[in-house]
Enzyme design. Structure first.
Site, PDB file in Angstrom:
ATOM      1  N   LYS A  90       0.862  -1.188   0.000  1.00 33.44           N
ATOM      2  CA  LYS A  90       0.000   0.000   0.000  1.00 33.44           C
ATOM      3  C   LYS A  90       0.893   1.231   0.000  1.00 33.44           C
ATOM      4  O   LYS A  90       1.406   1.638   1.040  1.00 33.44           O
ATOM      5  CB  LYS A  90      -0.924  -0.006   1.215  1.00 33.44           C
ATOM      6  N   ARG A 121      -8.506  11.179  -6.784  1.00 36.60           N
ATOM      7  CA  ARG A 121      -9.639  10.400  -6.283  1.00 36.60           C
ATOM      8  C   ARG A 121     -10.823  11.305  -5.917  1.00 36.60           C
ATOM      9  O   ARG A 121     -11.971  10.992  -6.170  1.00 36.60           O
ATOM     10  CB  ARG A 121      -9.220   9.601  -5.045  1.00 36.60           C
ATOM     11  N   CYS A 152      28.698  24.621  27.762  1.00 35.57           N
ATOM     12  CA  CYS A 152      28.572  23.203  27.438  1.00 35.57           C
ATOM     13  C   CYS A 152      27.997  22.446  28.642  1.00 35.57           C
ATOM     14  O   CYS A 152      28.504  22.588  29.758  1.00 35.57           O
ATOM     15  CB  CYS A 152      29.934  22.635  27.057  1.00 35.57           C
ATOM     16  N   CYS A 155      36.756  18.469  26.595  1.00 34.18           N
ATOM     17  CA  CYS A 155      35.360  18.081  26.829  1.00 34.18           C
ATOM     18  C   CYS A 155      35.247  16.561  26.723  1.00 34.18           C
ATOM     19  O   CYS A 155      35.560  15.977  25.682  1.00 34.18           O
ATOM     20  CB  CYS A 155      34.454  18.745  25.794  1.00 34.18           C
TER      21      CYS A 155
END
Length: 673
Positions: free
Chosen positions: A118, A139, A411, A435
């Site tokens: 479908k 349609r 941060c 970091c």
């Protein structure tokens, strides 16, 4: 030449071009070179300009025209174009089939079904009279739709004339217009670059593209179609089987889904459902379920219709990929290059059978564009293995206390400043390898299969090594010892020895893998290969200028500036020197003489489908050795597409763009010569 001779010449050209179009767009088997096709097309155009009395609406030259004067006028369907009833569970499917059997009054009958995917697109109805496409419509309400004839004609695989000598007096052909997934992503990416409107999903894109007042806009969109049924048909005997009718549509020149199957009873239908559910994410187009139709047309006619749906067919829907929930908070994740990505925390909701409580928000430009706020009711999408994302906000449900999402100044992991350049959508932590989040992601990238390939160094172990302060930068990996590793939780001596062995093995590498492993921004596998081929070692590369780098293929100004910036950082050079001191090395590359007369030298090539003789990576390596540039997507700049079996949307797009298609046999002749 008299009028009769001119008309015959025009008809001959039209028939030739239709044949070429059919083989090119539907069968993917080009019959003639592009130049020959262009010559025929131009000759037909010249005839029609000189003798307009012989110009007909089914001419190939009329596939794209100006704005139709009857745009979106109502068109009545000869036979109603009804929707299907839906089933969502096995019990509902069993009940549907039981009702059909009882209605037929044959309790012991094993029903045969035609099963189809479908497609999640836009249903259309195309009417042919005397074999010529006269009009097409959406349609609509099932009885009357919108006139989209001019736009349907822009889809290259829609025949303007049926490929049979004795066509029906009138026939309605129903199909689903869609946009392949890869083309949808490429279209949206391009639209974002140009600051234009993007589409939320492929279905919206297909519907929006067909409802354009200017057919040339429709022609510019990558529309495709699969046909799935016949409506009204006059003066033509149709087969008494739906599957045979689909084969007839193929003979008429239409594309029909290759995934259509025959099934018997409930078990056969469920087998097909599971097959398509498993295959769903590999398909080149979106589907939201499967359709079961009783194959016998005479049984279909006996069953008839109830309300606005047939009793002989139903749609078995897959679990939804989009759901509605509430956004309760936003967290921020930090990636390898410092990119700070907003992540939505959601009230848990089941999407496609999986409970989702987090979804990506991509970046702050997307948050602003979609106007997403904390407290909003949002629509989230989860498709296959793709990370769930917030698609849109339901503004009518926005609470008074909904809060705007703010970019953090620092941060969330290391506390370093977060900055966002004026020309970038992404904000970044400037902490670098200080970091821990960036260090962890960097180590994971460094150890990955396409980089240094350190087997056994996964994310859990990386977390342990970083969090316990054992590893502070990449070079520390190669100074790990057995005792330190063996003492880690869930490690043990055997695992520790295996990791040390993998680290030792990884020291012998190639320069391009090493460059890729360093994680230089904007330098992926292809860029690393280009740099390695040109510079051969770190010493020569670190003295390169932006101007020099920009002379190389695939290295633009942004990538060049990132390379120069990376090698200008003292701490990066220290890590590289230490890695080399600890034994990382690569053989000096040999100068390979490439035969520049081979057809792939300097060309952009795309691989699609499955090659029987070799894997995708091996084929890619052979093309690179021939001096080709291998791309992952088809565009107007693509020179060749090498097509294996089960080729999908890339092949469709290549044929629509007129890109040369090379079959596997021809490709193998060149790489093995």
């Amino acid at each position: 030449m008299n009028d009769q001779g001119i008309k015959e010449s025009i008809e001959t050209l039209k028939e030739q071009i239709r044949k070429y179009d059919y083989h090119y767009y539907v069968l993917d088997e080009p019959l003639v070179p592009d130049a020959e096709y262009d010559r025929c097309f131009k000759a037909l155009q010249q005839y029609e300009e000189q003798y307009p009395q012989f110009l007909s609406p089914d001419s190939p030259t009329q596939r794209v025209s100006g704005t139709p004067s009857d745009a979106f006028m109502p068109v009545a369907h000869k036979q109603p174009m009804l929707s299907l009833s839906n089933v969502f569970t096995i019990d509902e499917l069993k009940a549907f089939i039981k009702r059909a059997i009882e209605k037929l009054d044959e309790p012991n009958q094993q029903l045969v079904f035609a099963c189809e995917p479908k497609l999640d697109g836009l249903a259309v109805n195309m009417t042919y009279e005397g074999g010529i496409l006269t009009h097409a419509a959406t349609r609509g309400d099932g009885a009357v739709g919108e006139n989209i004839t001019a736009n349907i004609k822009t889809i290259a695989s829609v025949p303007l004339r049926l490929r049979v000598s004795n066509p029906p007096k009138l026939i309605e052909v129903r199909g689903e217009v869609y946009i392949p997934k890869a083309d949808f992503e490429a279209y949206n990416a391009r639209a974002r670059e140009l600051g234009e409107k993007t589409f939320a999903n492929p279905r919206n894109a297909a519907a929006g593209s067909l409802r354009q007042l200017n057919p040339e806009i429709s022609a510019s969109r990558p529309l495709a179609i699969y046909c799935y049924s016949i409506g009204a048909c006059e003066d033509y005997k149709l087969p008494n089987s739906h599957l045979e009718q689909l084969n007839l549509l193929k003979e008429f020149g239409f594309r029909v889904s290759p995934e259509t199957r025959r099934a018997i009873g409930v078990e056969g239908c469920l087998d097909y459902y599971q097959y398509m559910l498993a295959k769903r994410n590999q398909l080149p187009f979106e589907i939201d379920g499967v359709v079961y139709k009783i194959d016998s047309i005479s049984l279909q006619q006996q069953l008839g219709y109830v309300s606005r749906a047939p009793r002989f067919a139903c749609a078995h829907k897959f679990p939804a990929t989009e759901e509605m929930t509430r956004l309760i908070a936003v967290d921020f994740q930090v990636g390898r290059t410092g990119a700070v990505t907003p992540v939505a925390r959601l009230e848990p909701v089941s999407v496609g059978g999986v409970t989702v409580s987090n979804a990506t928000l991509h970046n702050f430009d997307e948050i602003t564009r979609k106007d997403i706020r904390i407290g909003d009711t949002v629509i989230i999408r989860r498709a296959g293995d793709v990370i769930p994302e917030v698609v849109s906000v339901i503004l009518e449900k926005r609470p008074i206390n909904a809060r705007k999402i703010e970019l953090p100044k620092n941060c969330p992991v290391c506390g370093s400043e977060v900055v966002r350049e004026a020309d970038e959508a992404i904000a970044r932590c400037i902490g670098g390898l200080y970091c821990k989040a960036q260090l962890k992601r960097m180590m994971w990238h460094f150890a990955s299969r396409k980089a240094m390939y350190i087997e056994g160094l996964g994310s859990v172990l990386i977390d342990q090594l970083v969090d316990e302060g054992i590893v502070h930068h990449l070079a520390d990996l190669y100074e790990l010892d057995l005792q330190t590793l063996a003492n880690l939780p869930r490690m043990g001596e055997k695992s520790a020895k295996n990791l040390l062995s993998a680290l030792e093995k990884s020291k012998k590498t190639t320069f391009n893998r090493f460059l890729y492993a360093l994680g230089i921004r904007e330098i992926g596998e292809a860029g690393a290969r280009v740099l390695a081929e040109h510079y051969c070692d770190v010493e020569s590369l670190k003295s390169a200028t932006i101007e020099e780098l920009m002379t190389l293929n695939d290295i633009g100004p942004v990538a060049a500036s990132h390379v120069v910036h990376f090698f200008a950082q003292a701490h990066n050079l220290e890590v590289i020197d230490r890695l080399l001191e600890l034994g990382i090395h690569w053989p000096k590359p040999e100068k390979i003489q490439v035969n520049q007369q081979n057809p792939f030298f300097g060309k952009t090539v795309v691989l699609t489908g499955t090659l029987s003789a070799m894997g995708r990576e091996e084929a890619k390596a052979k093309l690179l050795a021939l001096g080709a540039k291998v791309s992952g997507s088809v565009s107007s700049k693509t020179d060749y597409v090498i097509a294996g079996s089960e080729a999908g949307s890339k092949l469709i797009k290549a044929t629509e763009l007129g890109v040369a298609i090379i079959e596997e046999d021809e490709f193998l002749k060149w790489v093995n010569s």
